[in-house]
Write a protein that holds these residues in place. Structure first.
Motif, PDB file in Angstrom:
ATOM      1  N   PRO A  40      -2.716  -5.159  -3.938  1.00 55.73           N
ATOM      2  CA  PRO A  40      -2.110  -4.522  -2.768  1.00 55.73           C
ATOM      3  C   PRO A  40      -3.052  -3.494  -2.172  1.00 55.73           C
ATOM      4  O   PRO A  40      -3.960  -2.995  -2.852  1.00 55.73           O
ATOM      5  N   PRO A  41      -2.867  -3.134  -0.906  1.00 54.57           N
ATOM      6  CA  PRO A  41      -3.776  -2.174  -0.248  1.00 54.57           C
ATOM      7  C   PRO A  41      -3.862  -0.834  -0.966  1.00 54.57           C
ATOM      8  O   PRO A  41      -4.950  -0.241  -1.035  1.00 54.57           O
ATOM      9  N   PHE A  42      -2.742  -0.343  -1.515  1.00 52.20           N
ATOM     10  CA  PHE A  42      -2.777   0.958  -2.184  1.00 52.20           C
ATOM     11  C   PHE A  42      -3.683   0.921  -3.419  1.00 52.20           C
ATOM     12  O   PHE A  42      -4.442   1.863  -3.682  1.00 52.20           O
ATOM     13  N   VAL A  43      -3.612  -0.169  -4.188  1.00 51.57           N
ATOM     14  CA  VAL A  43      -4.489  -0.300  -5.367  1.00 51.57           C
ATOM     15  C   VAL A  43      -5.946  -0.386  -4.929  1.00 51.57           C
ATOM     16  O   VAL A  43      -6.845   0.176  -5.581  1.00 51.57           O
ATOM     17  N   LEU A  44      -6.207  -1.070  -3.805  1.00 52.13           N
ATOM     18  CA  LEU A  44      -7.579  -1.112  -3.284  1.00 52.13           C
ATOM     19  C   LEU A  44      -8.076   0.279  -2.933  1.00 52.13           C
ATOM     20  O   LEU A  44      -9.237   0.631  -3.191  1.00 52.13           O
ATOM     21  N   ASP A  45      -7.207   1.106  -2.330  1.00 54.15           N
ATOM     22  CA  ASP A  45      -7.595   2.486  -2.018  1.00 54.15           C
ATOM     23  C   ASP A  45      -7.979   3.245  -3.283  1.00 54.15           C
ATOM     24  O   ASP A  45      -8.977   3.982  -3.306  1.00 54.15           O
ATOM     25  N   LEU A  46      -7.179   3.088  -4.338  1.00 53.15           N
ATOM     26  CA  LEU A  46      -7.479   3.765  -5.601  1.00 53.15           C
ATOM     27  C   LEU A  46      -8.827   3.305  -6.167  1.00 53.15           C
ATOM     28  O   LEU A  46      -9.649   4.129  -6.602  1.00 53.15           O
ATOM     29  N   LEU A  47      -9.054   2.004  -6.157  1.00 53.02           N
ATOM     30  CA  LEU A  47     -10.280   1.482  -6.752  1.00 53.02           C
ATOM     31  C   LEU A  47     -11.515   1.831  -5.930  1.00 53.02           C
ATOM     32  O   LEU A  47     -12.580   2.142  -6.480  1.00 53.02           O
ATOM     33  N   PHE A  48     -11.400   1.784  -4.582  1.00 58.91           N
ATOM     34  CA  PHE A  48     -12.535   2.189  -3.747  1.00 58.91           C
ATOM     35  C   PHE A  48     -12.850   3.668  -3.946  1.00 58.91           C
ATOM     36  O   PHE A  48     -14.021   4.076  -4.005  1.00 58.91           O
ATOM     37  N   ALA A 106      -4.299  -2.737   7.317  1.00 55.39           N
ATOM     38  CA  ALA A 106      -3.787  -3.842   6.509  1.00 55.39           C
ATOM     39  C   ALA A 106      -4.510  -3.942   5.171  1.00 55.39           C
ATOM     40  O   ALA A 106      -3.938  -4.380   4.174  1.00 55.39           O
ATOM     41  N   ALA A 107      -5.798  -3.536   5.113  1.00 53.89           N
ATOM     42  CA  ALA A 107      -6.574  -3.600   3.879  1.00 53.89           C
ATOM     43  C   ALA A 107      -6.665  -2.261   3.179  1.00 53.89           C
ATOM     44  O   ALA A 107      -7.505  -2.079   2.294  1.00 53.89           O
ATOM     45  N   GLY A 108      -5.852  -1.281   3.572  1.00 52.01           N
ATOM     46  CA  GLY A 108      -5.870   0.017   2.919  1.00 52.01           C
ATOM     47  C   GLY A 108      -6.443   1.091   3.812  1.00 52.01           C
ATOM     48  O   GLY A 108      -7.162   0.837   4.786  1.00 52.01           O
TER      49      GLY A 108
END
Length: 695
Positions: A40-48, A106-108
């Motif tokens: 999900p976009p939120f997890v992508l934000d955390l990982l980035f 859409a991608a975070g």
């Protein structure tokens, strides 16, 4: 309660250690799973965000490390961070292509921020910025760091033999222990492994830069096709949405990659000092006042040029001049203190005073090798000479009864490439040439053929020999040659010289250690003899006299027993040595005539013995003509004795032994002179060769 708390802390520590064991495999599994599982976009934000924080931590650790090995895990960290970025690229590409039509977020939020805020929402500007970052990372930083790592790895490997030999020399000299030597060898191996790993790991970063560029192109082309064909967006809307998302995705991956590449360059380009990179730069860039003043003057001239930003240039000119003036003041104050000291003491010289640190003590035993012989003393190149030298010292101690000094090994570029020298107390006592990769075929005197090679002589005993290739080894052995390798040649030469000069290597310290080795069982005997009857220096001289004729002093108890009985009457060292030899007679005879068979020896003619006795009763010196005849006939007797296969042993009257031993052994080192009193009563003596029979 306190005991319970300690057990709980121990359990927590063990649990933490178990977690550390699984941290690496779990991290790899998570990274690989991101390439397959949708995020999900939120997890992508955390990982980035985690990726950016991790890259900053890596850069700071590399900046504050004092030497490259302080961050020895950097190649593995480089691999993990590269895999993490690629996994995030795959995960974000999936989200961008699936949900990009819904809007910029859409991608975070992280990708949206990099796509809108950093490049102002202009995808053309973002594309240019992204390409510039890729070029900087790929063409400059990564390529330079990889080249530095490659050269450093090559130089580190080339320097390893010299470093290993220096460690072995310090170990043999007793300057360091086995644990410290083991630690230094491990550090040298770890340094070579580190630069080799960095050379390979830099390829990951270059590949990551190329992959980032290709992924961005795929995102742009794929986004345009998906937006226009699947979601019925206009080309302009699809380009604005998907290109910005692709640029944001590329930037959020390339900026951490650029930081990691910079960290790699910092790590491999730094020198091993006691300062980190920041301290090195400040201490070396801003330390010279002339540089600061000249730079300030140039900046001031540029600031006075019409049309230039005068305020900015003059501001930096003033700053540089101020720093230069400050450095000049500090240097003047530093020089004022020594000047004041010279005023108080005007007779002081500019040159530093000599100290005890300037005194260079000589090594008792030394071995210097030319550069072609370094592999012989390098463990990493399967050099066997160090092991042979240790075996020689051990055998010497077992045979002669005391531990010889450590052999200090050094390379000497002034020697020939295949030359080595052996020194005793700083003076050369042996020199020879050996050729690694070849074999020395020694002619013992009864060979049945010849072999091709370079003619030479055996350095230990002077026998004729030939340097041959390995392919002729079996032929030489069939012909009767004694074939030995290079390490054995050097070790045998060293062993021979150590036996010849054993007396010079027995010092007072070795004598004390020998007495200490007797332990409490013989402590009363030691206290009775040393120093009451015989001073330590006299005991040392007696033992040196024995060693000078290759008589072992292992039986120190018998030596002390004899001195306890004989030294009660005042006698000189030579007379005491003769009494000790009688007590050690069986041990002296045994190496030359093992078992209980008859002793075939060289004897003196009765008339010659009478003449020598008269000379001894006179002034104790031999008439030159008599000495020449005695030496010539003894040499002939030795030749006949050796031809018959008998030991080179001469037996004379007890009173004549010191005279003949001192005269003949200086000229015929292979001769052994025994007295009749030293022969055990149960041994049969047969004179096979007589000296003086020809008148």
């Amino acid at each position: 309660m306190n005991g319970f708390g300690q057990r709980l802390a121990a359990m927590d520590w063990r649990a933490l250690m178990r977690l550390n064991l699984f941290a690496g495999p779990v991290l790899i599994i998570l990274i690989l799973s991101m390439m397959v599982l949708p995020l999900p976009p939120f997890v992508l934000d955390l990982l980035f965000t985690f990726n950016i924080a991790l890259s900053l931590m890596v850069l700071l650790v590399s900046m504050f490390a004092l030497k490259p090995l302080d961050f020895a895990a950097f190649p593995s960290v480089l691999l993990f961070t590269t895999l993490l970025r690629l996994s995030l690229n795959v995960a974000s590409t999936r989200v961008v292509l699936l949900q990009g039509h819904q809007g910029g977020d859409a991608a975070g939020k992280v990708i949206e921020a990099f796509g809108h805020f950093l490049v102002g929402g202009n995808f053309a500007v973002g594309l240019v910025v992204f390409l510039i970052l890729v070029i900087i990372n790929f063409m400059v930083i990564t390529k330079g760091a990889g080249r530095i790592a490659e050269v450093s790895a090559r130089f580190t490997l080339d320097a390893m033999p010299g470093k290993q030999m220096a460690i072995d020399a310090d170990l043999n000299a007793g300057l360091i222990g086995e644990d410290e030597a083991r630690r230094r060898r491990a550090e040298i191996a770890q340094e070579a492994d580190f630069y080799g790993s960095m050379d390979g790991a830099s390829k990951f970063v270059r590949g990551d830069a190329v992959a980032g560029l290709l992924i961005t192109v795929v995102n742009i082309v794929g986004g345009l096709l998906i937006g226009v064909l699947q979601h019925d967006l206009s080309f302009a809307n699809a380009a604005h949405t998907y290109v910005l998302l692709a640029i944001g995705d590329g930037l959020v991956a390339q900026i951490p990659a650029l930081v990691i590449s910079t960290a790699a360059g910092v790590t491999v380009s730094r020198a091993n000092t006691e300062q980190d990179v920041g301290q090195q730069m400040i201490s070396q860039l801003f330390v010279n006042p002339q540089v600061l003043l000249l730079s300030g003057a140039v900046m001031a001239l540029l600031g006075l040029v019409p049309g230039m930003p005068n305020l900015v240039f003059l501001l930096f000119a003033a700053l540089l001049v101020g720093l230069g003036w400050t450095q000049l003041r500090r240097r003047a104050l530093a020089q004022a203190a020594p000047a004041a000291a010279e005023t108080v003491a005007p007779v002081a010289s500019e040159a530093p005073e000599a100290s005890w640190e300037d005194v260079q003590l000589v090594d008792t035993l030394g071995l210097e090798v030319g550069h072609r012989l370094i592999p012989l003393v390098d463990h990493r190149q399967q050099g066997e000479l160090l092991g042979r030298i240790k075996s020689v010292r051990k055998k010497f101690a077992q045979e002669l009864g005391f531990l010889p000094p450590v052999v200090h090994i050094r390379d000497n570029l002034e020697l020939g490439p295949h030359t080595y020298t052996i020194s005793l107390k700083g003076a050369e006592i042996g020199r020879a040439e050996v050729f690694p990769g070849k074999w020395l075929a020694i002619d013992p005197g009864q060979v049945s053929g010849t072999v091709e090679g370079t003619a030479t002589t055996d350095p230990a005993f002077g026998l004729p020999a030939v340097w041959i290739d390995g392919g002729q080894r079996e032929h030489a052995q069939v012909f009767g040659y004694t074939v030995v390798d290079v390490s054995t040649v050097v070790a045998t030469h060293l062993n021979h010289l150590m036996h010849l000069h054993a007396a010079e290597m027995l010092g007072r310290d070795e004598m004390r250690k020998l007495l200490d080795r007797l332990g409490d069982d013989y402590k009363p005997l030691v206290e009775e003899v040393v120093p009451k009857l015989v001073p330590l220096t006299a005991l040392q001289r007696i033992c040196q006299n024995l060693l000078d004729e290759e008589v072992s002093i292992r039986d120190l108890v018998s030596i002390l027993d004899t001195l306890a009985a004989e030294a009660a009457q005042p006698q000189d060292v030579e007379a005491l040595t003769a009494q000790v030899r009688i007590a050690l007679g069986r041990a002296i005879v045994q190496p030359w005539f093992p078992g209980r068979g008859e002793m075939r020896v060289i004897g003196l003619d009765a008339r010659l013995e009478q003449v020598l006795t008269q000379a001894l009763g006179g002034n104790g010196a031999l008439e030159p003509g008599l000495a020449e005849i005695l030496l010539e006939q003894t040499r002939e007797a030795l030749t006949r004795q050796e031809a018959a296969g008998d030991p080179p042993v001469m037996v004379v009257a007890h009173a004549l032994r010191p005279l003949l031993a001192g005269f003949l052994r200086r000229r015929l080192r292979q001769l052994v002179v025994l007295s009749q009193a030293e022969i055990p009563d149960d041994r049969i003596l047969r004179v096979t060769t007589v000296v003086g029979a020809r008148g």
